[in-house]
Enzyme design. Sequence first.
Site, PDB file in Angstrom:
ATOM      1  N   HIS A   1       0.855  -1.194   0.000  1.00 24.43           N
ATOM      2  CA  HIS A   1       0.000   0.000   0.000  1.00 24.43           C
ATOM      3  C   HIS A   1       0.892   1.245   0.000  1.00 24.43           C
ATOM      4  CE1 HIS A   1      -2.628   3.076   1.825  1.00 24.43           C
ATOM      5  NE2 HIS A   1      -3.626   2.403   1.276  1.00 24.43           N
TER       6      HIS A   1
ATOM      7  N   VAL B   1       1.398   3.819   1.790  1.00 23.20           N
ATOM      8  CA  VAL B   1       2.062   4.306   3.006  1.00 23.20           C
ATOM      9  C   VAL B   1       3.084   3.314   3.556  1.00 23.20           C
ATOM     10  CG1 VAL B   1       0.122   5.768   3.685  1.00 23.20           C
ATOM     11  CG2 VAL B   1       0.245   3.415   4.534  1.00 23.20           C
ATOM     12  N   LYS B   2       3.204   2.131   2.937  1.00 22.84           N
ATOM     13  CA  LYS B   2       4.143   1.129   3.425  1.00 22.84           C
ATOM     14  C   LYS B   2       5.556   1.418   2.918  1.00 22.84           C
ATOM     15  CE  LYS B   2       1.073  -1.538   5.515  1.00 22.84           C
ATOM     16  NZ  LYS B   2      -0.242  -1.031   5.108  1.00 22.84           N
ATOM     17  N   HIS B   3       6.530   0.648   3.394  1.00 24.13           N
ATOM     18  CA  HIS B   3       7.931   0.835   3.019  1.00 24.13           C
ATOM     19  C   HIS B   3       8.144   0.741   1.521  1.00 24.13           C
ATOM     20  CE1 HIS B   3       8.217  -0.036   7.261  1.00 24.13           C
ATOM     21  NE2 HIS B   3       9.531   0.106   7.271  1.00 24.13           N
TER      22      HIS B   3
END
EC number: 2.6.1.92
Length: 398
Positions: free
Chosen positions: A197, A199-201
């Site tokens: 997603h 907002v993930k790393h």
Amino acid sequence: MNSEFINMKPIPYGRQHITQDDIDAVMETLQSDFLTQGPKVAEFEQAFANYVGAKYAVAVSNGTAALHLCTLVLGVNEESRVITTPITFVASANCVRYCGGIVEFADIDPETALLDINKVRAMVESKPKGYYTGIIPVDFAGNPVNLEEFRKLADEFGCWIIEDACHAPGGYFIDSKGEKQLCGNGKYADLAIFSFHPVKHIATGEGGMITTNSDELYQELLKLRTHGITRDPNLMEENHGGWYMEMQELGYNYRIPDMLCALGITQLQRADAGLARRKGIAKVYDEAFATIARIKVLGTSAEALTENGDTGHAYHLYVIKVADRKGLYDFLRQHNIFAQVHYIPAHTMPYYRNLGYKKGDYPEAEAYYSECLSLPMYPSLTAEEQEFVIEKVKEFVG
């Protein structure tokens, strides 16, 4: 600092970091022969497996699909009882319900907000062996669970483990032998899952990954990812020719397109740099809030700390706890700082309340929820922006 200038620019709690290399990789794939089911999928899978130290990786359409496939290949059904944490995105529990299984929550460790292994042990010891079939620990906020201890417990009572590592690519804990165990490496969990997603790393828009060291589970995942279909002549009951395929069981279309895998590959190439930046941001927050009694920083598990001061925490989130969380949340938004709350305890959601859960069932989780707030944490957060966030948090708490 020009506070008025920063105050005009929204600062989210998390966001993607897209570079020209990312754009070029996607454009190149768009102009290639394959938009889906092409070579970029396998390339991304191999690169990710190497990154976390697992034997196999299976790329899928999102993290929830990854969880669902894991429960399917582990045989979750109406008689299955699975333990997970209430402090997680609801998909960690919903995947069991998709298969008709029964979800049971265990409370959290108040210092880390991770699933409390002592609470889990008390649950499984209170029932006959085999009553519980699985455990889904979550590396919440990027803080790695001590899976070695969970593996001992699971083996003792005949349970499998799915590690929800959506927050923790690059994270690790130190095992009893002093060895670094990367989240998702498959040494202690049967399966692990990740999310891509924005907002993930690693951001691919949508996308997910399953890692495992099991040949059998890997082959079953590949089949269920694509409608339960195989094209492998060695696995078919009959073969009519080069076009032939067999649907051998009821699977799903959980494939991920090549364009997103191309983006994932270039994102993965910057993963170490992004993780280092996240740790740097966390250190600045730690130092800023260290002497403020009214701010409690969510703790890091002891197994994630090393003697040289490094930490295996992957810092997807930086969580603080304050008494007037709602007041701080609203105050920050007034200054264009969009902090977020992670998470509303899953058992308090109407769906799970309709299954018999109620507020008060897991007091540590509910106490955590009443005070938690995730501050901005992403690699492209500037030092000036972070200073502004710290300034406003301090201003509110006085």
